[in-house]
Design a protein around this motif. Sequence first.
Motif, short mmCIF file in Angstrom:
data_model
loop_
_atom_site.label_atom_id
_atom_site.label_comp_id
_atom_site.label_asym_id
_atom_site.label_seq_id
_atom_site.Cartn_x
_atom_site.Cartn_y
_atom_site.Cartn_z
N GLY A 152 0.80 -1.22 0.00
CA GLY A 152 0.00 0.00 0.00
C GLY A 152 0.83 1.26 0.00
N TYR A 153 2.07 1.18 -0.52
CA TYR A 153 2.98 2.33 -0.58
C TYR A 153 3.20 2.96 0.79
CZ TYR A 153 2.24 1.95 -5.62
OH TYR A 153 2.16 1.49 -6.91
N LYS A 154 3.45 2.12 1.78
CA LYS A 154 3.69 2.61 3.14
C LYS A 154 5.03 2.11 3.67
CE LYS A 154 -0.30 0.90 4.10
NZ LYS A 154 -1.55 0.42 4.76
N MET A 155 5.73 2.96 4.38
CA MET A 155 6.99 2.59 5.00
C MET A 155 6.72 1.80 6.27
SD MET A 155 10.00 5.17 6.28
CE MET A 155 8.83 6.07 7.32
N THR A 156 7.46 0.73 6.47
CA THR A 156 7.30 -0.07 7.69
C THR A 156 8.18 0.47 8.81
OG1 THR A 156 9.08 -1.61 7.15
CG2 THR A 156 6.88 -2.10 6.26
N ALA A 157 7.88 0.05 10.01
CA ALA A 157 8.69 0.45 11.15
C ALA A 157 10.13 -0.04 11.00
CB ALA A 157 8.07 -0.08 12.44
N ALA A 158 10.29 -1.25 10.46
CA ALA A 158 11.64 -1.80 10.28
C ALA A 158 12.42 -0.96 9.27
CB ALA A 158 11.54 -3.25 9.81
N GLN A 159 11.77 -0.53 8.20
CA GLN A 159 12.45 0.32 7.21
C GLN A 159 12.86 1.65 7.83
OE1 GLN A 159 9.30 0.16 4.13
NE2 GLN A 159 10.89 -0.49 2.70
N LEU A 160 11.99 2.23 8.64
CA LEU A 160 12.32 3.50 9.29
C LEU A 160 13.52 3.32 10.21
CD1 LEU A 160 11.86 6.44 10.06
CD2 LEU A 160 10.10 5.67 11.68
N GLU A 161 13.50 2.28 11.01
CA GLU A 161 14.61 2.03 11.94
C GLU A 161 15.92 1.91 11.18
OE1 GLU A 161 16.21 2.13 15.27
OE2 GLU A 161 14.20 1.32 15.70
N ALA A 162 15.90 1.21 10.06
CA ALA A 162 17.12 1.00 9.29
C ALA A 162 17.62 2.29 8.62
CB ALA A 162 16.88 -0.07 8.22
N ALA A 163 16.73 3.21 8.35
CA ALA A 163 17.10 4.44 7.64
C ALA A 163 17.69 5.52 8.55
CB ALA A 163 15.88 5.01 6.91
N ILE A 164 17.41 5.45 9.84
CA ILE A 164 17.85 6.49 10.77
C ILE A 164 19.32 6.32 11.10
CG2 ILE A 164 17.58 7.38 13.12
CD1 ILE A 164 14.60 6.77 12.90
N THR A 165 20.06 7.41 11.04
CA THR A 165 21.47 7.44 11.40
C THR A 165 21.69 8.57 12.41
OG1 THR A 165 22.28 9.10 9.81
CG2 THR A 165 21.92 6.85 8.98
N PRO A 166 22.90 8.71 12.95
CA PRO A 166 23.16 9.84 13.86
C PRO A 166 22.94 11.21 13.23
CG PRO A 166 24.84 8.15 14.14
CD PRO A 166 24.01 7.74 12.94
N ALA A 201 0.78 3.56 12.13
CA ALA A 201 1.29 4.83 12.63
C ALA A 201 1.93 4.65 14.01
CB ALA A 201 0.18 5.86 12.68
N ALA A 202 1.29 3.86 14.86
CA ALA A 202 1.82 3.62 16.20
C ALA A 202 3.18 2.94 16.14
CB ALA A 202 0.84 2.79 17.01
N ALA A 203 3.35 2.03 15.18
CA ALA A 203 4.64 1.34 15.04
C ALA A 203 5.75 2.32 14.64
CB ALA A 203 4.51 0.23 14.00
N LEU A 204 5.43 3.28 13.76
CA LEU A 204 6.41 4.29 13.39
C LEU A 204 6.74 5.19 14.58
CD1 LEU A 204 5.02 5.36 9.88
CD2 LEU A 204 6.91 3.78 10.36
N VAL A 205 5.73 5.55 15.34
CA VAL A 205 5.95 6.38 16.53
C VAL A 205 6.85 5.65 17.53
CG1 VAL A 205 4.81 7.38 18.56
CG2 VAL A 205 3.84 7.73 16.26
N ALA A 206 6.66 4.36 17.66
CA ALA A 206 7.50 3.58 18.58
C ALA A 206 8.97 3.67 18.19
CB ALA A 206 7.03 2.14 18.61
N VAL A 207 9.25 3.69 16.88
CA VAL A 207 10.63 3.87 16.42
C VAL A 207 11.14 5.26 16.79
CG1 VAL A 207 12.13 3.97 14.39
CG2 VAL A 207 10.34 2.22 14.54
N LEU A 208 10.32 6.26 16.57
CA LEU A 208 10.73 7.64 16.88
C LEU A 208 10.98 7.81 18.37
CD1 LEU A 208 8.31 9.67 14.57
CD2 LEU A 208 10.75 9.22 14.22
#
Length: 304
Positions: free
Chosen positions: A108-122, A145-152
């Motif tokens: 559905g053209y949505k980023m997963t929580a795992a993808q977000l976690e992998a993309a974040i750097t210092p 959305a809650a899963a993405l917030v958990a990463v943030l």
Amino acid sequence: PDFDTPDHIRAAAIAAINEGFTHYTPVAGIPALRQAIAAIYKPHGAEYTAANVVVSNGAKQSVVNVVMSLLDPGDEVVIPVPYWVSYIEIFKMAEANVIEVQTTLDNGYKMTAAQLEAAITPKTKMLLLNSPNNPTGGMYSREEAAALVAVLERHPNVILVSDEIYEHIWFDHPTVCFASFPSILDRLVIISGVSKGFAMTGWRIGYSVSPKWISELCEKYQGQITSGASSVSQRAALAAYTGPLEPTEKMRLKFLERRDFMGEKLKNIPHLRSYSPPGAFYFYPDLSYFIGKKTAKGDVIRDI
């Protein structure tokens, strides 16, 4: 939207002109409009005030205000792909580095929580989300959305910019407002405006809602670029945000009818993959089957 602006909104603009409300306004917007916008988020649990709101000349300017106020050259921004065409150019103006996260039709053209976690750097300073999405119509569920917030929550230095301009145009389930997640309110910027939900594209009124330290930066930046938005348009926007939502609901149902009609037509095209978008007014079909194939004239299709 190809609908006319609702009558009560146009009447408010005409009244403003007849009253002589045609002069400069405060840079961040007239107080009544800023208060009305802040009140939108109270049902979501966010206690914003007028001081958290900056009204701009369209939501695009609101995005520019935020990006130019918060990003330094070399800062990283995470953004799911596909994205609205102007985002990348705005990031370029800030000399930021864009980390693109590829999404797929199957998800559905949505980023997963795992993808977000992998993309974040210092170096990551910002995450920009657009739900419902332009150009895909993709939309995050509450759980997604809650899963993405958990990463943030694990990365307190990342600011979330949530472009919710299509918030009123949903079909399968209501949209999710990120202001409903208390844990990120101290670094959340919401972008929206009247263009899509109220058929007011030409009135050019958008806004950002954010912590006061961010709204103050945006106000200073806008003050040197355009100053306040149109006084008449602001009065029209005030009528939109404080008036009846029946016209908006009628438009939403018409968009739903159009989505279903278009979806049936796309199903009849052999080898074209698509899905039924849950929000906004876009289809983003997958045409990859046709790469390498030949047209009726014998030309090889090399890209889309």
